[in-house]
Design a protein around this motif. Structure first.
Motif, short mmCIF file in Angstrom:
data_model
loop_
_atom_site.label_atom_id
_atom_site.label_comp_id
_atom_site.label_asym_id
_atom_site.label_seq_id
_atom_site.Cartn_x
_atom_site.Cartn_y
_atom_site.Cartn_z
N ILE A 270 -21.57 -11.81 7.88
CA ILE A 270 -21.06 -10.46 7.70
C ILE A 270 -21.44 -10.01 6.29
N ASP A 271 -22.14 -8.90 6.21
CA ASP A 271 -22.59 -8.32 4.94
C ASP A 271 -21.90 -6.97 4.81
N THR A 272 -21.02 -6.85 3.84
CA THR A 272 -20.19 -5.64 3.81
C THR A 272 -20.10 -5.07 2.41
N GLY A 273 -19.52 -3.88 2.33
CA GLY A 273 -19.49 -3.15 1.08
C GLY A 273 -18.19 -3.30 0.32
N SER A 274 -18.17 -2.65 -0.81
CA SER A 274 -17.02 -2.75 -1.71
C SER A 274 -15.76 -2.23 -1.04
N GLY A 275 -14.65 -2.84 -1.39
CA GLY A 275 -13.37 -2.43 -0.84
C GLY A 275 -12.94 -3.23 0.37
N THR A 276 -13.88 -3.88 1.03
CA THR A 276 -13.54 -4.71 2.19
C THR A 276 -12.85 -5.98 1.72
N SER A 277 -11.81 -6.38 2.41
CA SER A 277 -11.04 -7.56 2.03
C SER A 277 -11.79 -8.85 2.39
N ILE A 278 -12.17 -9.60 1.39
CA ILE A 278 -12.80 -10.90 1.64
C ILE A 278 -11.77 -11.84 2.28
N LYS A 279 -10.54 -11.75 1.85
CA LYS A 279 -9.48 -12.58 2.45
C LYS A 279 -9.35 -12.27 3.94
N GLY A 280 -9.45 -10.99 4.29
CA GLY A 280 -9.35 -10.61 5.70
C GLY A 280 -10.45 -11.23 6.54
N ILE A 281 -11.66 -11.27 5.99
CA ILE A 281 -12.77 -11.90 6.73
C ILE A 281 -12.54 -13.39 6.83
N ARG A 282 -12.08 -14.02 5.75
CA ARG A 282 -11.81 -15.46 5.78
C ARG A 282 -10.72 -15.78 6.80
N ASP A 283 -9.70 -14.93 6.89
CA ASP A 283 -8.63 -15.16 7.86
C ASP A 283 -9.17 -15.09 9.28
N LEU A 284 -10.15 -14.21 9.52
CA LEU A 284 -10.72 -14.05 10.86
C LEU A 284 -11.75 -15.12 11.19
N LEU A 310 -15.72 -6.93 -13.83
CA LEU A 310 -15.24 -8.31 -14.00
C LEU A 310 -13.94 -8.53 -13.23
N ASP A 311 -13.06 -7.54 -13.22
CA ASP A 311 -11.84 -7.64 -12.41
C ASP A 311 -12.18 -7.76 -10.93
N TRP A 312 -13.16 -6.96 -10.49
CA TRP A 312 -13.60 -7.04 -9.09
C TRP A 312 -14.16 -8.43 -8.78
N LEU A 313 -14.94 -8.97 -9.69
CA LEU A 313 -15.53 -10.29 -9.48
C LEU A 313 -14.43 -11.35 -9.39
N ASN A 314 -13.44 -11.28 -10.27
CA ASN A 314 -12.34 -12.24 -10.24
C ASN A 314 -11.60 -12.19 -8.90
N LYS A 315 -11.30 -10.99 -8.44
CA LYS A 315 -10.57 -10.84 -7.18
C LYS A 315 -11.41 -11.34 -6.01
N THR A 316 -12.70 -11.04 -6.03
CA THR A 316 -13.59 -11.46 -4.94
C THR A 316 -13.65 -12.98 -4.85
N LEU A 317 -13.81 -13.63 -5.99
CA LEU A 317 -13.90 -15.09 -5.99
C LEU A 317 -12.58 -15.72 -5.55
N GLU A 318 -11.48 -15.12 -5.96
CA GLU A 318 -10.17 -15.64 -5.57
C GLU A 318 -9.97 -15.53 -4.05
N GLU A 319 -10.28 -14.36 -3.49
CA GLU A 319 -10.10 -14.17 -2.06
C GLU A 319 -11.07 -15.00 -1.23
#
Length: 359
Positions: A270-284, A310-319
């Motif tokens: 899945i290749d998606t754009g900004s704002g999409t929840s990485i956690k949501g994809i991981r849950d699915l 950098l805040d976006w990158l931190n959140k993305t890696l965490e999720e």
């Protein structure tokens, strides 16, 4: 498990390097190869330490690109289909190409769709065939990458179902989904059949076996989950059945259709754009599923504070929870270069990547 791979847009190349992208660039493959080599050198000199390349946005894979690749018919997929149906190419020196005209704008009956078998007789297809044959015979030093392919991996690339029907019919398809669903289904089936015929034809001609398919469903975020389930998922699933593993691209925030996307058969990326929840994809899809993500465009623009990206990158890696993840972006003329490079540097500082080029 983490990687970052970026590209530069034609607008960026025109503004910063004076490169032009006229008719000849698209329609003369050897000339394009010569120009692309100049562009590769320019980009390499600009970004000697970074995985930033001259390549079509989010379609090429740097590890599968070589200097002797000559791209025949390297035109966006739905533009090829639109031109076969009667639209005309529009080329611009300072930005991506497009087409003029919506060949199915006033379609009222599925019988107005041409037989899929007839598209192989179109003059554009015949001209691309000729180019492949001539280059193969006259330039054995070059490896032909045929239409619908962008590197030697064998990953075919097309626009998505609703994205293509939107290009062919204009906004009318959005009404047709509800006012005449049978016609919408017929158009979408024709699109699938046409892409498969063209991909298999050029794959055989260039002796480049199909290994997978990238489906750029850019417009899919504009429809509801129910419509996505009915008019998109079955057709992309057909592509997965016929062409192999599916990499689906969905522009922008796609949380509302992620459950639908996850139901596509043979879905591998899945290749998606900004704002999409990485956690949501991981849950699915689980921890081991491959996700590709683009950073928010507004965080890379001029005058945007670096702290945002950098805040976006931190959140993305965490999720992401340590799963396989690729970050990709396409550098546009108004981006702040330092806001882009800081992502590479931060990932290297954390020991997640090593900044280097593959070509």
């Amino acid at each position: 498990m983490i990687s970052i791979e970026a590209s530069v847009s034609k607008g960026w190349l025109h503004k910063n390097g004076g490169f032009n992208f006229d008719n000849r660039y698209y329609m003369d493959p050897v000339y394009r190869w010569e120009q692309d080599n100049l562009i590769h050198k320019f980009v390499n000199e600009k970004f000697p330490r970074y995985a930033i390349y001259n390549m079509e946005a989010n379609l090429l894979q740097a590890k599968h690109v070589k200097d002797n690749h000559v791209l025949v018919g390297a035109i966006q997929p739905n533009m090829i289909l639109a031109t076969i149906l009667g639209a005309e190419f529009s080329f611009f020196e300072d930005k991506d190409a497009d087409v003029a005209g919506k060949p199915l704008e006033f379609i009222a009956d599925k019988n107005e769709l041409p037989p899929v078998s007839s598209i192989l007789e179109h003059p554009l297809v015949k001209d691309l065939e000729r180019q492949i044959k001539e280059i193969t015979l006259s330039r054995p030093d070059l490896k032909v990458i045929p239409p619908f392919f962008w590197d030697e991996s064998g990953r075919a690339t097309i626009h998505g179902i609703i994205t293509t029907s939107l290009k062919l019919t204009g906004d009318n398809i959005m009404i047709t989904l509800m006012s005449d669903p049978d016609l919408a289904h017929a158009i979408h089936q024709w699109i699938v059949d046409a892409y498969v015929v063209l991909i298999q034809h050029f794959s055989g001609l260039a002796k480049l076996p199909v290994t997978s398919v990238h489906v750029g469903e850019c417009a899919g975020t504009m429809v509801s989950p129910d419509l996505y389930d009915e008019f998109i998922v079955p057709y992309i699933s057909q592509l997965g059945d016929k062409l192999g593993a599916v990499r689906i691209h969905s522009c922008g925030m796609s949380d509302h259709i992620m459950q639908s996307i996850s139901g596509i058969r043979n879905l591998k990326i899945i290749d998606t754009g900004s704002g999409t929840s990485i956690k949501g994809i991981r849950d699915l899809k689980g921890k081991d599923f491959m996700i590709h993500i683009a950073p928010p465009m507004e965080f890379m623009m001029e005058n945007a504070p670096q702290s945002q990206i950098l805040d976006w990158l931190n959140k993305t890696l965490e999720e992401n929870q340590g799963g396989p993840l690729q970050i990709a972006y396409h550098m546009e003329p108004d981006y702040e270069v330092s806001n882009c490079l800081v992502m590479h540097d931060e990932l290297e500082k954390r020991g997640l990547i090593v900044n280097k080029r593959l070509y």
